[in-house]
Design a protein around this motif. Structure first.
Motif, PDB file in Angstrom:
ATOM      1  N   GLY A 119      41.036  33.056  -5.677  1.00 47.13           N
ATOM      2  CA  GLY A 119      41.255  32.966  -4.240  1.00 47.13           C
ATOM      3  C   GLY A 119      39.935  32.852  -3.499  1.00 47.13           C
ATOM      4  O   GLY A 119      38.941  32.345  -4.025  1.00 47.13           O
ATOM      5  N   ILE A 120      39.916  33.362  -2.274  1.00 50.83           N
ATOM      6  CA  ILE A 120      38.706  33.335  -1.456  1.00 50.83           C
ATOM      7  C   ILE A 120      37.675  34.279  -2.065  1.00 50.83           C
ATOM      8  O   ILE A 120      38.006  35.385  -2.477  1.00 50.83           O
ATOM      9  CB  ILE A 120      39.037  33.751  -0.013  1.00 50.83           C
ATOM     10  N   VAL A 169      22.128  36.877   3.667  1.00 47.09           N
ATOM     11  CA  VAL A 169      22.658  35.602   3.207  1.00 47.09           C
ATOM     12  C   VAL A 169      24.088  35.844   2.736  1.00 47.09           C
ATOM     13  O   VAL A 169      24.363  36.787   2.006  1.00 47.09           O
ATOM     14  CB  VAL A 169      21.812  35.043   2.032  1.00 47.09           C
ATOM     15  N   GLN A 170      24.986  34.978   3.179  1.00 49.99           N
ATOM     16  CA  GLN A 170      26.382  35.122   2.789  1.00 49.99           C
ATOM     17  C   GLN A 170      26.958  33.733   2.521  1.00 49.99           C
ATOM     18  O   GLN A 170      26.675  32.786   3.254  1.00 49.99           O
ATOM     19  CB  GLN A 170      27.158  35.796   3.917  1.00 49.99           C
ATOM     20  N   LEU A 203      23.741  38.238  -1.020  1.00 51.94           N
ATOM     21  CA  LEU A 203      22.541  38.771  -1.663  1.00 51.94           C
ATOM     22  C   LEU A 203      22.270  40.096  -0.964  1.00 51.94           C
ATOM     23  O   LEU A 203      22.128  40.139   0.261  1.00 51.94           O
ATOM     24  CB  LEU A 203      21.344  37.833  -1.485  1.00 51.94           C
ATOM     25  N   THR A 204      22.215  41.171  -1.724  1.00 50.09           N
ATOM     26  CA  THR A 204      22.112  42.502  -1.118  1.00 50.09           C
ATOM     27  C   THR A 204      20.778  42.743  -0.429  1.00 50.09           C
ATOM     28  O   THR A 204      20.690  43.560   0.475  1.00 50.09           O
ATOM     29  CB  THR A 204      22.352  43.604  -2.164  1.00 50.09           C
ATOM     30  N   ILE A 225      29.921  40.198  -4.910  1.00 51.31           N
ATOM     31  CA  ILE A 225      31.035  39.276  -4.673  1.00 51.31           C
ATOM     32  C   ILE A 225      32.270  40.069  -4.278  1.00 51.31           C
ATOM     33  O   ILE A 225      32.696  40.963  -4.995  1.00 51.31           O
ATOM     34  CB  ILE A 225      31.325  38.415  -5.912  1.00 51.31           C
ATOM     35  N   LEU A 226      32.832  39.704  -3.133  1.00 49.99           N
ATOM     36  CA  LEU A 226      34.044  40.333  -2.636  1.00 49.99           C
ATOM     37  C   LEU A 226      35.220  39.399  -2.870  1.00 49.99           C
ATOM     38  O   LEU A 226      35.142  38.212  -2.534  1.00 49.99           O
ATOM     39  CB  LEU A 226      33.911  40.635  -1.136  1.00 49.99           C
TER      40      LEU A 226
END
Length: 51
Positions: free
Chosen positions: A20-21, A31-32, A26-27, A11-12
């Motif tokens: 926030g955003i 998939v994002q 999934l490493t 998670i970034l």
């Protein structure tokens, strides 16, 4: 869930704020997911992940 395998989710937090955003990946796959709070919609359209 007998055949469930462990997965890593990365998670970034682009602005360093958990409210926030958030961009999750999934490493092991391409998939994002992007979660955008309603008050950040105008800022989010500038991000390449959203385009």
């Amino acid at each position: 869930m007998k055949n469930a395998r462990p997965k890593t989710v990365q998670i970034l937090l682009p602005d360093g704020n958990a409210k926030g955003i958030r961009i999750a990946e999934l490493t092991s796959r391409t998939v994002q997911a992007v979660q955008i709070p309603r008050q950040k919609l105008s800022v989010a359209e500038e991000r390449k992940e959203v385009r």
